[in-house]
Design an enzyme around this catalytic site. Sequence first.
Site, PDB file in Angstrom:
ATOM      1  N   ASN A 154       0.843  -1.190   0.000  1.00 43.68           N
ATOM      2  CA  ASN A 154       0.000   0.000   0.000  1.00 43.68           C
ATOM      3  C   ASN A 154       0.880   1.242   0.000  1.00 43.68           C
ATOM      4  OD1 ASN A 154      -2.882   0.896   0.258  1.00 43.68           O
ATOM      5  ND2 ASN A 154      -1.974   2.070   1.934  1.00 43.68           N
ATOM      6  N   GLU A 155       0.678   2.086  -0.982  1.00 47.65           N
ATOM      7  CA  GLU A 155       1.334   3.394  -1.032  1.00 47.65           C
ATOM      8  C   GLU A 155       2.796   3.349  -0.593  1.00 47.65           C
ATOM      9  OE1 GLU A 155      -1.178   6.234   1.001  1.00 47.65           O
ATOM     10  OE2 GLU A 155      -2.476   6.394  -0.757  1.00 47.65           O
ATOM     11  N   CYS A 162      19.310   2.675   7.423  1.00 43.71           N
ATOM     12  CA  CYS A 162      19.991   1.670   8.254  1.00 43.71           C
ATOM     13  C   CYS A 162      21.281   1.210   7.571  1.00 43.71           C
ATOM     14  CB  CYS A 162      19.051   0.493   8.500  1.00 43.71           C
ATOM     15  SG  CYS A 162      18.884  -0.594   7.078  1.00 43.71           S
ATOM     16  N   CYS A 165      20.739  -0.549   4.248  1.00 42.41           N
ATOM     17  CA  CYS A 165      20.399   0.342   3.133  1.00 42.41           C
ATOM     18  C   CYS A 165      21.632   1.118   2.674  1.00 42.41           C
ATOM     19  CB  CYS A 165      19.281   1.305   3.531  1.00 42.41           C
ATOM     20  SG  CYS A 165      17.671   0.498   3.627  1.00 42.41           S
ATOM     21  N   GLU A 312      -8.267   4.467  -4.747  1.00 44.51           N
ATOM     22  CA  GLU A 312      -8.906   5.011  -3.543  1.00 44.51           C
ATOM     23  C   GLU A 312      -9.421   6.412  -3.830  1.00 44.51           C
ATOM     24  OE1 GLU A 312      -6.459   5.212  -0.045  1.00 44.51           O
ATOM     25  OE2 GLU A 312      -5.595   3.248  -0.389  1.00 44.51           O
TER      26      GLU A 312
END
Length: 684
Positions: A154-155, A162, A165, A312
């Site tokens: 979702n989105e 971190c 990453c 949505e």
Amino acid sequence: MKQYMNENFKHFLHGGDYSPEQWINTPEVWDEDMRLMKLANCNEMSVGIFSWAKLEPAEGVYDFSFLDTILDKIYAAGGRVFLATPSGARPHWMADAHPEVLRVNERGERMHFGVRHNHCYTSPYYREKVAQINGKLSERYGSHPAVIGWHISNEYGGRCYCPLCQEAFRGWLKKKYDNNIDKLNFQWWTTFWSHTYNSFDQVEAPSPIGDTFSGLELDWKRFISDQTADFLRAEAAAVRKYSDLPVTTNFMFHYTGLNYNVLAKEIDFISWDSYPEWHHPGELSDAEMAAKHALTHDAFRALKKKPFFLMESAPSHVNWHDVNKLKRPGVHRLASLQAVAHGSDSVQYFQWRKSRGSNEKFHGAVVDHLGNENTRVFREVSALGQTLKDIEEVLGTVPNPRVALIMDVENKWALDLAQGFQKNEKKYSTTCQQFYNWFWRHAIDIDVIDAHRDLGGYDLVVAPMLYMTPRETIEILEKYVREGGTLIGGYMLGMVNENDLCYLGGFPGEELKEVFGVWNEEIDTLYPTERNAIQCNKCGDEFAVADYCERIHPAEGTEVMAVYRDDFYAGEPAVVKNRYGKGTTYYLATRDIGGEESFKARLLARVCGELGIKSNLASYTEGVTAHSRIDDENGIRYLFVENYTPKDAEVDMGVEAIDVETRERVSGKFTLPAYSVRIFRQMM
Ligand code: GAL
């Protein structure tokens, strides 16, 4: 040719986010939902978006019983399902036992468990758990007759700093710069302030307590997009292992944290979440708000040039605007059909039923806390569902604009980062929107694209403030004009390459100087309230300008269309027209202001006239517009005529047409009531 998301379900989708897990202890509510779904003329539910804690209550312990029941119930009631993967919010136990799933912020602090949309995209453990649950969902429900597509997560958004990453970022850089730190140092111009890197191991993500400059920031943003796309690819792959149903993920309005062009490659169809802020006195008028969302519809549709999905929208109000005002009667239908006018094959909501507690209990829903169908919102939703059934012949058709606006997210990143000009707000999005608004007001269909797209099919391309022009973009623009295209550009064009390194030898960089027939010696940045004006050479009319005035030098053979009126550069060229190859360019060296009264409005009207680019309407009325979807096989044009004002409007389509909903034959002229829309069929 008509294009369908799912060949086995050729209907407009009408439905939305449904969270049956919130009502697991009151299953009678589920049965009531099914009754109401039919009454609301809904045929779709997006299920499972935030269900992970129910589906895997403890590590490795799965319980799919509620989904089994719900999918069967929805199917029995005639509905279909977008089944979601639950990665948008993870269970508590996971964060407790495996803190690596939690994000680290730019100051290096690990976040605590909480809210949602905040997982690390790199964590091998999170990726493994997501792949496991996605695979299980797909294996179990991939051939369930209710399921017609996958709603991945979702989105997606945000970023994590971190160590995992950071290491992945260094790997990404090594690949981009051929493992050669000198190449990185050159492109990032690190000799400046002695920032030279001796090895990739020294590179860290930008941080308020560390380093920050544009080359680093831009690559970090690109890495975030690529890493998110990679996560999405892994999620989709786990699902595709057992299912060949189409896959999407829902994008967000004006979200510039990701380059959606990159993510779009990983999904089969585009969907997005639209929440306009209607009726806001003193802010945008309803027509301006409509144009803002229209631009986003056009941008998302243009990503794949096929129908997209309105995943949505609020059936009434949201709960997160500053003031959560009710939509006035008619606006729900108008806003929903606006999406359809621009190419959506669905109208879906957040949310089906209001939650009883927590954050979103006062967010609009089809079914209110009242719990039955006796509300204005429910009736409007139900009526819209009927309309979607009545206009089903429009399904699968797509707008086919001859005009494109280049609005490029990486260009926005670069402009935002550029220290200079008006330092804090360059107004790139606003400027693009202003150009777009002219086409919207004049009911001309338009695509909104990035700066890497082939421009072959367009007669007119507008590229405001295209400051960052990578080599590829320069070649695309040059070829487009050489082969006969018309291109409008202007101030700040072609200043830097994709790493924010300035082009040498004068702006606009490289061949763009010849394409536009100008070079820009310097740029005067005005204070926000200052104004200058430009004077049209032919007609003598004056037009106010603001913010930026470039001092440009036109090449021989170009036509100076307007000059500056004031200041030490009064009389110098401000707008230049050039012929290049078989095409034409216009260079606007300054930002003209005002809507219909602006120089830009005059120029666009003239250029469209010359190119035979016509309005969808024969007359102009403030706040009224029209958009078309084309069925090329049958030579049909579907015209959506929209009135975003609180007043009835006289409209002229120029030709007779059939009202698709009522089957009535309508002459070109008719009265369109306040806040309403009509859909017509015309033969092309
Ligand atoms: C969206 C989100 C939904 C819901 C909605 C409220 O951004 O995807 O889950 O929170 O906003 O308007």
